[in-house]
Design a protein around this motif. Sequence first.
Motif, mmCIF file in Angstrom:
data_model
loop_
_atom_site.group_PDB
_atom_site.id
_atom_site.type_symbol
_atom_site.label_atom_id
_atom_site.label_comp_id
_atom_site.label_asym_id
_atom_site.label_seq_id
_atom_site.Cartn_x
_atom_site.Cartn_y
_atom_site.Cartn_z
ATOM 1 N N LYS A 66 2.448 10.678 -9.571
ATOM 2 C CA LYS A 66 1.569 11.076 -10.688
ATOM 3 C C LYS A 66 0.898 12.412 -10.393
ATOM 4 O O LYS A 66 0.825 13.292 -11.245
ATOM 5 C CB LYS A 66 0.491 10.009 -10.902
ATOM 6 N N MET A 67 0.402 12.528 -9.157
ATOM 7 C CA MET A 67 -0.316 13.755 -8.790
ATOM 8 C C MET A 67 0.592 14.974 -8.897
ATOM 9 O O MET A 67 0.178 16.034 -9.384
ATOM 10 C CB MET A 67 -0.873 13.640 -7.364
ATOM 11 N N GLU B 194 2.092 1.838 -3.458
ATOM 12 C CA GLU B 194 1.016 2.361 -4.312
ATOM 13 C C GLU B 194 0.765 3.838 -4.039
ATOM 14 O O GLU B 194 0.573 4.627 -4.958
ATOM 15 C CB GLU B 194 -0.280 1.575 -4.075
ATOM 16 N N ILE B 195 0.784 4.185 -2.759
ATOM 17 C CA ILE B 195 0.545 5.583 -2.387
ATOM 18 C C ILE B 195 1.654 6.472 -2.968
ATOM 19 O O ILE B 195 1.388 7.554 -3.528
ATOM 20 C CB ILE B 195 0.440 5.727 -0.851
ATOM 21 N N THR C 234 0.995 7.037 -6.649
ATOM 22 C CA THR C 234 -0.056 8.022 -6.945
ATOM 23 C C THR C 234 0.460 9.436 -6.663
ATOM 24 O O THR C 234 0.179 10.361 -7.415
ATOM 25 C CB THR C 234 -1.335 7.796 -6.102
ATOM 26 N N GLN C 235 1.256 9.558 -5.610
ATOM 27 C CA GLN C 235 1.787 10.868 -5.248
ATOM 28 C C GLN C 235 2.638 11.422 -6.391
ATOM 29 O O GLN C 235 2.530 12.608 -6.742
ATOM 30 C CB GLN C 235 2.622 10.765 -3.960
ATOM 31 N N LEU D 231 0.827 -1.207 0.000
ATOM 32 C CA LEU D 231 0.000 0.000 0.000
ATOM 33 C C LEU D 231 0.859 1.254 0.000
ATOM 34 O O LEU D 231 0.580 2.216 -0.720
ATOM 35 C CB LEU D 231 -0.939 0.005 1.225
ATOM 36 N N ASN D 232 1.937 1.218 0.784
ATOM 37 C CA ASN D 232 2.842 2.381 0.825
ATOM 38 C C ASN D 232 3.434 2.652 -0.551
ATOM 39 O O ASN D 232 3.529 3.813 -0.980
ATOM 40 C CB ASN D 232 3.958 2.138 1.848
#
Lengths: 194, 496
Positions: free
Chosen positions: B485-486, B478-479, B482-483, B475-476
């Motif tokens: 990409k954002m 994946e987070i 996303t960060q 999960l870390n």
Amino acid sequence: MRTLKDIAHIQVGLTLSRTRATLTNLEKYPYRSVSINAFCENGITMLQGYENSYLASEQISSEHLTQEGDVLVRLRDPIRSIHISKAEEGLLISSLIAVIRPNPKIVLGKFLAFYLNSSLPQAFFQSKIKGTAIATIKLSDLKDLKIPLPSIERQKTMIEWMQESQKQISLFGQLIEQKQQFQHQIFKSLLSKE
Amino acid sequence: MSVSKESINAIVWKACDGFRGSMDSSKYKDYILSMLFVKYLSDFYKEKLQILRDKYNGDEERIKRSLAREKFVLDESCTFEYLLQNKEANNLGEIINKALAKIEEDNPSKLDGIFRNVDFNDKNLLGEVKERNAILRNLLEVFDDEDLDLSPSKISQRDVIGDAYEFLISEFASDAGKKGGEFFTPSEVSALLAKLVSAKEGDRIYDPTCGSGSLLIKVSKEVGSENFAIYGQEKNSQTHSLCRMNMYLHEINDAQIEWGDTIRNPLQIQNDALMKFDVIVANPPFSLDQWGVEEAKDDRWKRFASYPLPPKSNGDYAFILHMIHSLAPYGRMGVVLPHGVLFRGSNEGKIRKQIIDENLLDAVIGLPANLFYGTSIPACILIFKKDREDQDILFIDASKEFQKGKRQNKLTEDNINKIFTTYHQRQEIEKYSHIATIKEIQENDCNLNIPRYVDTYEEEEEVDIPSTLEKINHLNEEIAKTQKKMDAYLKELGLA
């Protein structure tokens, strides 16, 4: 800033009681309709499992059925919006819901749905709400809503950012859950060693 | 065609519409239920009259003589039809009142005082003449429905009217909240209690706080014949009248229902002693304050003399002691009470200990929460027996098995049967019931709190540490993705 009615076709859904099939109707037309509970609290995706079955006494015009790219607005408080994907096409829209069909050259459906769920329009809706027991807004209020319009390219990037951010929030939720289980189990294991 | 329970319920409920808004439901139920009773008497009389007319070929003298020997005597001026004929009269309230008074007068031994709580001419409740007449006219018109034929031959099952009566009482009870609910035991709880005490032929059955009588009626139905005797006492005069009407509607014509406070003034007396009963059931008011401790100190019946006195503000044990005192040597009794009686200390603890030492308590059954009208607290049923041979007490934790309802939870038939079978066969079922020896209970200081004896704790699932850690790491990652990409999108939008 543009007014919503200038950049999209907006109409209210069908009054279902008028076309509901009765025992005397020989031919019945089965449909699935969007429930007002299918509007989620966060995000612009339709919640699954909230479609109702509906038997009509006549064939219903396709303008009352969902199409890909539609933005549905729940007219009852809380005023929420969802974006319709390809998989959610062909569902009957009831009169408790307004459907917005945006002109894709000016505004993208997902951008519009994100905008409608954001704080500015929400404050506007709250000021227009009528009724206390069943708080609703009128279609004309929705039509008069003002909307800032970035270029289509910029809208696309903003949608990407919003979607990625939604995904991240959901991942954080899962992380918290796993961390809580981990904490609980570690403490239990430590105790059992005493 | 026989009259259905549903159509009676619907008509009676429609009658309520005429009253809504002008007064409280706890008040207008008296009008509706009294009128229902008049309708029953009227239809009963009408049918009897027809039968006699056919039988005696219109010989009025013989018909009159036969009618006088019937269960109820009803003058023409007291029938529902007579009231209906007079529905346009200016003094309608007065006419109805007179009819009710005459019904009582003509049946002194059976119906004396039964309508004393209802005044159809009450200006304060029903308003000025015009308004009052409109309400009463509406009431008569609603009851003037061919579906509401209450003649004995139309009532296929003899308890249809009584059930409708109870339907209304239960509707009012939930409608009026705490105020109305206090006199009504939910029907599934009555049914369960009735099964648990299983009354037999020839039994004397008693309820010291009988309310509208539903519990007594349920218990009597378990007998399976008409060979039983019903006794009850009720403090509230309105409810006492309801109970008497309810008994007649169920054709229990010899029920002895007394009006008065059971603790301060018990009225079921025989040979200058409190009467003894084979079966006693009760759902006394929960933890009644000011139940009469002063009077109990020098109670002439000595009901409290051999036990410590229950506390002033909690009457639960006062009712239990009254019931134990009224129980015949081979009798059995079931009582619905709040959980507090199982564990409260001080004098209540001492009484509890003494009852256990005397081996009177047979079973403790924990019920689900929110079964009662107007209160969400869970209740329990205690079963007592005088001739017990077992040296143990059965505990049943039925609190988790129920059907969830909108306003109230409900016990289903399966739930009731499971409790009954477990009790009847004295079974030990894991996480449901346990037979505790008196010694085990004494080791627990005679605290009867159900979780001490029935372990319903569900073992939680074990969490696998390595796989949880793996999930956290994933999960870390994946987070972080996303960060990234954002951040890139924000840069593109000119905000980073």
